[in-house]
Design a protein around this motif. Structure first.
Motif, PDB file in Angstrom:
ATOM      1  N   MET A  46      17.226 -20.199  12.571  1.00  0.00           N
ATOM      2  CA  MET A  46      18.220 -20.797  11.715  1.00  0.00           C
ATOM      3  C   MET A  46      18.838 -22.227  11.873  1.00  0.00           C
ATOM      4  O   MET A  46      18.417 -22.756  12.982  1.00  0.00           O
ATOM      5  CB  MET A  46      19.634 -20.152  12.393  1.00  0.00           C
ATOM      6  N   GLY A  47      19.208 -22.622  10.733  1.00  0.00           N
ATOM      7  CA  GLY A  47      19.731 -24.051  10.972  1.00  0.00           C
ATOM      8  C   GLY A  47      21.026 -23.947  11.572  1.00  0.00           C
ATOM      9  O   GLY A  47      21.551 -22.999  12.011  1.00  0.00           O
ATOM     10  N   GLY A  48      21.292 -25.288  12.044  1.00  0.00           N
ATOM     11  CA  GLY A  48      22.561 -25.487  12.929  1.00  0.00           C
ATOM     12  C   GLY A  48      23.972 -24.740  12.135  1.00  0.00           C
ATOM     13  O   GLY A  48      24.657 -24.246  13.038  1.00  0.00           O
ATOM     14  N   ASP A  49      23.828 -25.047  10.891  1.00  0.00           N
ATOM     15  CA  ASP A  49      25.129 -24.371  10.362  1.00  0.00           C
ATOM     16  C   ASP A  49      25.341 -22.768  10.356  1.00  0.00           C
ATOM     17  O   ASP A  49      26.349 -22.383  10.687  1.00  0.00           O
ATOM     18  CB  ASP A  49      25.105 -24.876   8.672  1.00  0.00           C
ATOM     19  N   GLN A  50      24.041 -22.141  10.368  1.00  0.00           N
ATOM     20  CA  GLN A  50      23.985 -20.733  10.523  1.00  0.00           C
ATOM     21  C   GLN A  50      23.873 -20.467  12.020  1.00  0.00           C
ATOM     22  O   GLN A  50      24.819 -19.208  12.559  1.00  0.00           O
ATOM     23  CB  GLN A  50      22.659 -20.174   9.826  1.00  0.00           C
ATOM     24  N   LEU A  51      23.428 -21.260  12.773  1.00  0.00           N
ATOM     25  CA  LEU A  51      23.170 -20.582  14.337  1.00  0.00           C
ATOM     26  C   LEU A  51      24.526 -20.788  15.118  1.00  0.00           C
ATOM     27  O   LEU A  51      24.971 -19.804  15.899  1.00  0.00           O
ATOM     28  CB  LEU A  51      22.032 -21.605  15.151  1.00  0.00           C
ATOM     29  N   VAL A  52      25.298 -21.685  14.935  1.00  0.00           N
ATOM     30  CA  VAL A  52      26.690 -21.857  15.675  1.00  0.00           C
ATOM     31  C   VAL A  52      27.873 -20.629  15.672  1.00  0.00           C
ATOM     32  O   VAL A  52      28.031 -19.967  16.321  1.00  0.00           O
ATOM     33  CB  VAL A  52      27.364 -23.215  15.361  1.00  0.00           C
ATOM     34  N   PRO A  53      27.865 -20.271  14.240  1.00  0.00           N
ATOM     35  CA  PRO A  53      28.629 -19.036  14.362  1.00  0.00           C
ATOM     36  C   PRO A  53      28.331 -17.940  14.707  1.00  0.00           C
ATOM     37  O   PRO A  53      28.928 -16.976  15.027  1.00  0.00           O
ATOM     38  CB  PRO A  53      29.347 -19.091  12.681  1.00  0.00           C
ATOM     39  N   ALA A  54      26.614 -17.760  14.306  1.00  0.00           N
ATOM     40  CA  ALA A  54      26.031 -16.659  14.866  1.00  0.00           C
ATOM     41  C   ALA A  54      26.234 -16.110  16.271  1.00  0.00           C
ATOM     42  O   ALA A  54      26.141 -15.127  16.587  1.00  0.00           O
ATOM     43  CB  ALA A  54      24.559 -16.637  14.265  1.00  0.00           C
ATOM     44  N   VAL A  55      25.742 -17.281  17.095  1.00  0.00           N
ATOM     45  CA  VAL A  55      26.162 -17.030  18.600  1.00  0.00           C
ATOM     46  C   VAL A  55      27.312 -17.271  19.159  1.00  0.00           C
ATOM     47  O   VAL A  55      27.566 -16.380  20.342  1.00  0.00           O
ATOM     48  CB  VAL A  55      24.852 -17.975  18.996  1.00  0.00           C
ATOM     49  N   ALA A  56      28.092 -18.204  18.631  1.00  0.00           N
ATOM     50  CA  ALA A  56      29.570 -18.250  19.309  1.00  0.00           C
ATOM     51  C   ALA A  56      30.479 -17.941  18.566  1.00  0.00           C
ATOM     52  O   ALA A  56      31.911 -17.951  19.079  1.00  0.00           O
ATOM     53  CB  ALA A  56      29.533 -19.951  19.478  1.00  0.00           C
ATOM     54  N   GLY A  57      30.533 -17.410  17.375  1.00  0.00           N
ATOM     55  CA  GLY A  57      31.536 -16.841  16.432  1.00  0.00           C
ATOM     56  C   GLY A  57      32.085 -17.915  15.681  1.00  0.00           C
ATOM     57  O   GLY A  57      32.081 -18.946  15.721  1.00  0.00           O
ATOM     58  N   SER A 108      14.277 -27.696   8.498  1.00  0.00           N
ATOM     59  CA  SER A 108      15.804 -27.974   8.298  1.00  0.00           C
ATOM     60  C   SER A 108      16.209 -28.782   9.502  1.00  0.00           C
ATOM     61  O   SER A 108      17.374 -28.900   9.736  1.00  0.00           O
ATOM     62  CB  SER A 108      16.429 -26.601   8.355  1.00  0.00           C
ATOM     63  N   GLY A 109      15.133 -29.371   9.950  1.00  0.00           N
ATOM     64  CA  GLY A 109      15.490 -30.546  11.037  1.00  0.00           C
ATOM     65  C   GLY A 109      15.896 -31.742  10.393  1.00  0.00           C
ATOM     66  O   GLY A 109      15.914 -31.832   9.384  1.00  0.00           O
ATOM     67  N   ASP A 134      19.145 -32.756   5.022  1.00  0.00           N
ATOM     68  CA  ASP A 134      19.925 -33.150   4.102  1.00  0.00           C
ATOM     69  C   ASP A 134      19.764 -32.555   2.562  1.00  0.00           C
ATOM     70  O   ASP A 134      20.278 -32.913   1.796  1.00  0.00           O
ATOM     71  CB  ASP A 134      19.267 -34.477   3.953  1.00  0.00           C
ATOM     72  N   ASP A 135      18.779 -31.725   2.425  1.00  0.00           N
ATOM     73  CA  ASP A 135      18.173 -31.061   1.255  1.00  0.00           C
ATOM     74  C   ASP A 135      18.801 -29.764   0.941  1.00  0.00           C
ATOM     75  O   ASP A 135      18.380 -29.148   0.018  1.00  0.00           O
ATOM     76  CB  ASP A 135      16.831 -31.172   1.197  1.00  0.00           C
ATOM     77  N   ALA A 136      19.459 -29.290   1.610  1.00  0.00           N
ATOM     78  CA  ALA A 136      20.167 -27.885   1.309  1.00  0.00           C
ATOM     79  C   ALA A 136      21.636 -27.618   1.847  1.00  0.00           C
ATOM     80  O   ALA A 136      21.848 -28.016   3.140  1.00  0.00           O
ATOM     81  CB  ALA A 136      19.422 -26.793   1.924  1.00  0.00           C
ATOM     82  N   ASP A 137      22.458 -27.174   1.159  1.00  0.00           N
ATOM     83  CA  ASP A 137      23.896 -27.001   1.712  1.00  0.00           C
ATOM     84  C   ASP A 137      23.746 -25.951   2.610  1.00  0.00           C
ATOM     85  O   ASP A 137      24.882 -25.860   3.818  1.00  0.00           O
ATOM     86  CB  ASP A 137      24.853 -26.312   0.679  1.00  0.00           C
ATOM     87  N   ALA A 138      22.864 -24.614   2.765  1.00  0.00           N
ATOM     88  CA  ALA A 138      22.930 -23.571   3.749  1.00  0.00           C
ATOM     89  C   ALA A 138      21.236 -23.557   4.083  1.00  0.00           C
ATOM     90  O   ALA A 138      20.474 -23.415   3.212  1.00  0.00           O
ATOM     91  CB  ALA A 138      23.428 -22.396   3.017  1.00  0.00           C
ATOM     92  N   THR A 139      21.092 -23.325   5.542  1.00  0.00           N
ATOM     93  CA  THR A 139      19.811 -23.154   5.850  1.00  0.00           C
ATOM     94  C   THR A 139      19.451 -21.664   6.153  1.00  0.00           C
ATOM     95  O   THR A 139      20.114 -20.774   5.766  1.00  0.00           O
ATOM     96  CB  THR A 139      19.699 -23.967   7.239  1.00  0.00           C
TER      97      THR A 139
END
Length: 219
Positions: A46-57, A108-109, A134-139
């Motif tokens: 996952m990109g960081g935008d997806q990972l943070v809420p997925a693992v930490a809420g 997505s790096g 930089d190339d996508a709003d959601a990863t």
């Protein structure tokens, strides 16, 4: 019909997944949140935008998401000199190009990290383009990054090679077929369940079987 080989980078071409997991562990510790490294590893891809809420809420994301991603960068970058390409990574890029594929890297790096990987692979002359965060709003598992990669090289349609269930789900969401390698630590059953048409233990194994996959020749 597909004419573009879309290749994930982290965990697929370069061996970074465990560095990523450790960097996330250290980043969350800055906020007094201790997450099991195995759980973080399962979210890599996952990109960081997806990972943070997925693992930490979602509450943590709202309060600290951007700061956690900045902390991750600070923790990950000292480990960049440790990163190595997987065996067969450059050979795969060469072979796909020889077969007539337009090859694009779908990362997505951060751009600086992607530049490091391109140099490690000596790949700038082997690929038609690449993406960064930089190339996508959601990863991943959103399809945006894969669609941006195909558009970057004016491709007709793509086939993805990845290493995580998130890669395969993103391909499905983008209407792409996908192949997978087990270098990200996911099982064959998990990867096929997420949509991979075939799974290989390593890039050398994929190279040996390339004639029997969707990567044999572009349509």
């Amino acid at each position: 019909m597909p004419d573009t080989a879309v290749l994930d980078v982290d965990g697929t071409l370069v061996d970074t997944n465990y560095q990523h997991a450790l960097a996330w562990f250290r980043a969350f510790r800055r906020f007094d949140v201790t997450l099991p490294v195995w759980r973080l590893h399962r979210a890599i891809g996952m990109g960081g935008d997806q990972l943070v809420p997925a693992v930490a809420g979602e509450e943590f994301e709202s309060a600290h998401g951007d700061d956690a991603r900045a902390a991750w960068t600070e923790e990950f970058e000292p480990m960049l000199p440790e990163v190595q390409p997987f065996e067969g990574a450059r050979d795969l890029l060469v072979d796909l190009g020889r077969r007539g594929w337009t090859v694009v890297l779908a990362s997505s790096g951060q751009q600086g990290h992607v530049d490091t990987y391109l140099d490690l692979l000596d790949a700038r002359d082997l690929v038609a383009g690449w993406t960064s965060s930089d190339d996508a709003d959601a990863t991943k598992p959103a399809p945006d990054l894969l669609q941006a990669a195909v558009q970057r090289v004016s491709g007709r349609a793509g086939i993805l090679l990845g290493d995580s269930v998130w890669d395969c789900e993103a391909a499905g969401n983008a209407g792409m077929a996908s192949l997978a390698v087990r270098t990200g630590g996911f099982s064959t059953e998990e990867l096929t369940g997420a949509g991979a048409g075939a799974v290989f233990e390593s890039l050398p194994e994929l190279l040996q079987a390339l004639d029997r996959t969707e990567f044999a020749r572009p349509a």
